[in-house]
Scaffold this motif. Structure first.
Motif, mmCIF file in Angstrom:
data_model
loop_
_atom_site.group_PDB
_atom_site.id
_atom_site.type_symbol
_atom_site.label_atom_id
_atom_site.label_comp_id
_atom_site.label_asym_id
_atom_site.label_seq_id
_atom_site.Cartn_x
_atom_site.Cartn_y
_atom_site.Cartn_z
ATOM 1 N N LEU A 232 10.431 -52.633 -16.234
ATOM 2 C CA LEU A 232 11.132 -51.427 -16.666
ATOM 3 C C LEU A 232 12.637 -51.650 -16.760
ATOM 4 C CD1 LEU A 232 9.380 -48.494 -14.768
ATOM 5 C CD2 LEU A 232 9.655 -48.713 -17.227
ATOM 6 N N ALA A 233 13.180 -52.372 -15.787
ATOM 7 C CA ALA A 233 14.625 -52.577 -15.774
ATOM 8 C C ALA A 233 15.105 -53.357 -16.996
ATOM 9 C CB ALA A 233 15.039 -53.300 -14.488
ATOM 10 N N TRP A 234 14.227 -54.132 -17.643
ATOM 11 C CA TRP A 234 14.633 -54.924 -18.813
ATOM 12 C C TRP A 234 15.101 -54.016 -19.938
ATOM 13 C CZ3 TRP A 234 13.680 -55.607 -23.930
ATOM 14 C CH2 TRP A 234 14.090 -56.807 -24.502
ATOM 15 N N PHE A 235 14.441 -52.881 -20.122
ATOM 16 C CA PHE A 235 14.796 -51.973 -21.208
ATOM 17 C C PHE A 235 16.120 -51.252 -20.943
ATOM 18 C CE2 PHE A 235 10.260 -52.500 -21.831
ATOM 19 C CZ PHE A 235 10.173 -52.613 -23.201
ATOM 20 N N ILE A 236 16.584 -51.254 -19.710
ATOM 21 C CA ILE A 236 17.878 -50.660 -19.396
ATOM 22 C C ILE A 236 18.992 -51.691 -19.513
ATOM 23 C CG2 ILE A 236 19.178 -49.415 -17.625
ATOM 24 C CD1 ILE A 236 16.884 -47.824 -18.835
ATOM 25 N N GLU A 237 18.684 -52.953 -19.230
ATOM 26 C CA GLU A 237 19.723 -53.979 -19.158
ATOM 27 C C GLU A 237 19.859 -54.814 -20.425
ATOM 28 O OE1 GLU A 237 18.494 -56.251 -15.840
ATOM 29 O OE2 GLU A 237 18.905 -54.669 -14.350
ATOM 30 N N ASN A 238 18.893 -54.756 -21.346
ATOM 31 C CA ASN A 238 18.912 -55.626 -22.528
ATOM 32 C C ASN A 238 18.783 -54.792 -23.805
ATOM 33 O OD1 ASN A 238 18.546 -58.566 -21.318
ATOM 34 N ND2 ASN A 238 17.168 -57.213 -20.204
ATOM 35 N N PRO A 239 19.409 -55.265 -24.884
ATOM 36 C CA PRO A 239 19.256 -54.562 -26.171
ATOM 37 C C PRO A 239 17.906 -54.875 -26.807
ATOM 38 C CG PRO A 239 20.671 -56.475 -26.432
ATOM 39 C CD PRO A 239 20.369 -56.372 -24.962
ATOM 40 N N PHE A 240 17.364 -53.922 -27.526
ATOM 41 C CA PHE A 240 16.108 -54.086 -28.248
ATOM 42 C C PHE A 240 16.096 -53.102 -29.410
ATOM 43 C CE2 PHE A 240 15.475 -50.845 -25.092
ATOM 44 C CZ PHE A 240 14.717 -49.874 -25.720
ATOM 45 N N GLN A 241 15.188 -53.292 -30.331
ATOM 46 C CA GLN A 241 15.083 -52.421 -31.493
ATOM 47 C C GLN A 241 13.973 -51.401 -31.280
ATOM 48 O OE1 GLN A 241 14.959 -54.353 -35.357
ATOM 49 N NE2 GLN A 241 15.898 -56.210 -34.516
ATOM 50 N N ASN A 242 14.285 -50.144 -31.582
ATOM 51 C CA ASN A 242 13.301 -49.062 -31.544
ATOM 52 C C ASN A 242 13.248 -48.438 -32.934
ATOM 53 O OD1 ASN A 242 11.728 -46.775 -31.132
ATOM 54 N ND2 ASN A 242 12.598 -46.357 -29.119
ATOM 55 N N TRP A 243 12.168 -48.682 -33.660
ATOM 56 C CA TRP A 243 12.055 -48.229 -35.042
ATOM 57 C C TRP A 243 11.622 -46.773 -35.154
ATOM 58 C CZ3 TRP A 243 9.510 -52.705 -38.316
ATOM 59 C CH2 TRP A 243 10.340 -53.818 -38.257
ATOM 60 N N THR A 244 11.246 -46.149 -34.067
ATOM 61 C CA THR A 244 10.796 -44.752 -34.111
ATOM 62 C C THR A 244 11.580 -43.901 -33.118
ATOM 63 O OG1 THR A 244 9.025 -45.345 -32.565
ATOM 64 C CG2 THR A 244 8.473 -45.328 -34.904
ATOM 65 N N ARG A 245 12.848 -44.205 -32.942
ATOM 66 C CA ARG A 245 13.664 -43.483 -31.965
ATOM 67 C C ARG A 245 13.830 -42.019 -32.356
ATOM 68 N NH1 ARG A 245 15.368 -41.153 -28.435
ATOM 69 N NH2 ARG A 245 17.161 -41.524 -27.105
ATOM 70 N N ARG A 246 14.134 -41.753 -33.615
ATOM 71 C CA ARG A 246 14.306 -40.383 -34.088
ATOM 72 C C ARG A 246 13.152 -39.920 -34.962
ATOM 73 N NH1 ARG A 246 17.532 -37.893 -30.649
ATOM 74 N NH2 ARG A 246 19.477 -39.029 -30.326
ATOM 75 N N SER A 247 12.669 -40.823 -35.815
ATOM 76 C CA SER A 247 11.541 -40.507 -36.688
ATOM 77 C C SER A 247 10.830 -41.803 -37.018
ATOM 78 C CB SER A 247 12.007 -39.804 -37.967
ATOM 79 O OG SER A 247 12.789 -40.677 -38.753
ATOM 80 N N ALA A 248 9.629 -41.674 -37.556
ATOM 81 C CA ALA A 248 8.847 -42.849 -37.927
ATOM 82 C C ALA A 248 9.166 -43.332 -39.330
ATOM 83 C CB ALA A 248 7.347 -42.543 -37.804
ATOM 84 N N ASP A 249 9.928 -42.556 -40.117
ATOM 85 C CA ASP A 249 10.270 -42.970 -41.479
ATOM 86 C C ASP A 249 11.070 -44.262 -41.449
ATOM 87 O OD1 ASP A 249 9.058 -40.648 -42.231
ATOM 88 O OD2 ASP A 249 10.928 -39.517 -42.392
ATOM 89 N N LEU A 250 10.800 -45.123 -42.430
ATOM 90 C CA LEU A 250 11.426 -46.437 -42.416
ATOM 91 C C LEU A 250 11.631 -46.916 -43.845
ATOM 92 C CD1 LEU A 250 12.226 -48.291 -40.010
ATOM 93 C CD2 LEU A 250 10.188 -49.629 -40.526
ATOM 94 N N LEU A 251 12.691 -47.703 -44.037
ATOM 95 C CA LEU A 251 12.969 -48.344 -45.322
ATOM 96 C C LEU A 251 12.492 -49.785 -45.260
ATOM 97 C CD1 LEU A 251 16.585 -47.068 -46.132
ATOM 98 C CD2 LEU A 251 14.415 -46.131 -46.910
#
Length: 381
Positions: A232-251
């Motif tokens: 769990l701590a990895w997601f607080i300490e490291n950057p990662f990509q979240n493609w559905t943070r606000r919506s699932a729409d994607l280009l």
């Protein structure tokens, strides 16, 4: 050995009444539990949660009350009362854990994520799962602490530990750093929600979905059915990509390297036709752009949009395949090629007059090495 029935009656009557009341309560709770098993109403769910722990807690409670009313004293009574106290604490802890688990199931049941627009449901499910596990862990820890404090030996150890609280706190802090780090990270994830259940993420270069958020780790389901377990701590300490943070729409983008003679107007029209015929396209973006050039070709970007990452990937592949097929059939000259020009009678240096001297050698030529005469190719050795 004679029995003093007057004395026995003083403590046998309360204990007998307590035991009888406990048996009646146990039978009643068991009957309610069996009756509620075949029902689906809200009251039936509540009954199934509370009846089983109460079936064990109520008899212990009545016996505890009865033991306080007896004139019996001594070590046997102390052991009995301690046993009843531990049993009551365990039953109450069990009841509270079941209540939290039932509340979690009710919230998850009313917020399903197997729908098209599940952003709010995923947010609620993530918070519910993380907070419920933290709460159940705290309840169990509190119950164990209460049980241990009933033993005088444990209380004495507690006093000794408090006397050296500085050293113990330092050692415990170092030893429990991963545990508390993940606990705090779990609370941060539940409140701020950088990730949620079923989010599409890129972790360590791998594309996957958040399948499970536990009390100390997160399970990411990779696209090829592998599972990546991340603290769990990895997601607080490291950057990662979240493609559905606000919506699932994607280009989605498809790049093609084409010849300079490519008819871009027809390519643009063909892309629009492909998008309109594809059910994966959500109707938002369909753009053709020249994004780069080189000495031999141009780079054309085909930009399309989809409802989610899976549809975007499939749509990109579809656009790329159909566009290549269109160019191969209709405009084969638009495909990139390597150009080279060979000119006959290319300009050469004018021929120099031949030197007549036969013994002329190049500067530094040694004996036995043919002389190099200007205007003549060197003789073969």
């Amino acid at each position: 050995m004679s029995i003093d029935w007057n004395l026995a009656r003083d403590y046998a009557l309360p204990l007998g009444v307590g035991a009888l009341a406990g048996l009646v309560a146990w039978a009643l709770m068991t009957w309610l539990f069996r009756r509620a098993r075949g029902r689906d109403q809200r009251r039936a769910r509540v009954a199934r949660v509370v009846t089983l722990p109460l079936a064990f807690a109520l008899p212990l409670l009545f016996l505890r009350i009865a033991s306080e009313a007896t004139p019996l004293t001594g070590r046997p009574l102390e052991v009995l009362q301690q046993f009843l106290h531990v049993g009551l604490v365990a039953c109450i802890t069990w009841l509270l854990v079941r209540a939290v688990a039932a509340g979690e199931k009710a919230i998850l049941r009313h917020n399903p994520i197997d729908i098209a627009d599940n952003l709010a449901a995923r947010r609620v499910q993530t918070q519910t799962r993380v907070l419920s596990r933290v709460l159940m862990g705290a309840i169990i820890l509190l119950g164990i602490s209460v049980v241990l404090l009933t033993f005088p030996q444990v209380r004495q150890i507690g006093k000794t530990l408090l006397a050296s609280a500085g050293i113990v706190g330092l050692v415990a802090g170092i030893a429990a750093k991963p545990v508390f780090g993940n606990l705090i990270a779990g609370l941060q994830i539940a409140l701020t929600q950088p990730i949620r259940l079923d989010d599409v993420v890129i972790v360590e270069g791998e594309w996957g979905r958040i399948e499970e958020i536990g009390s100390s780790y997160v399970v990411v389901r990779i696209w090829d059915e592998r599972r990546m377990v991340v603290p769990l701590a990895w997601f607080i300490e490291n950057p990662f990509q979240n493609w559905t943070r606000r919506s699932a729409d994607l280009l989605g983008t498809a790049f093609l390297w084409l010849d300079y003679r490519t008819p871009l107007a027809e390519v643009r029209a063909e892309l629009e036709r492909i998008c309109k015929e594809a059910p994966l396209w959500d109707g938002r973006v369909c753009v053709t752009q020249v994004t780069d050039t080189s000495e031999q070709s141009i780079q054309v970007r085909l930009l399309v949009s989809a409802r989610n990452s899976g549809d975007a990937f499939d749509l990109r592949c579809l656009v790329r395949e159909r566009m290549i097929d269109f160019l191969t059939r209709k405009h084969p000259y638009a495909l990139p090629r390597l150009r080279a020009e060979i000119t006959e009678g290319a300009d050469v240096l004018p021929r120099q007059p031949r030197v007549q001297a036969d013994d002329v050698r190049s500067p530094g030529a040694e004996d036995g090495v043919p002389a190099i005469v200007p205007g003549e190719p060197p003789a073969a050795v």
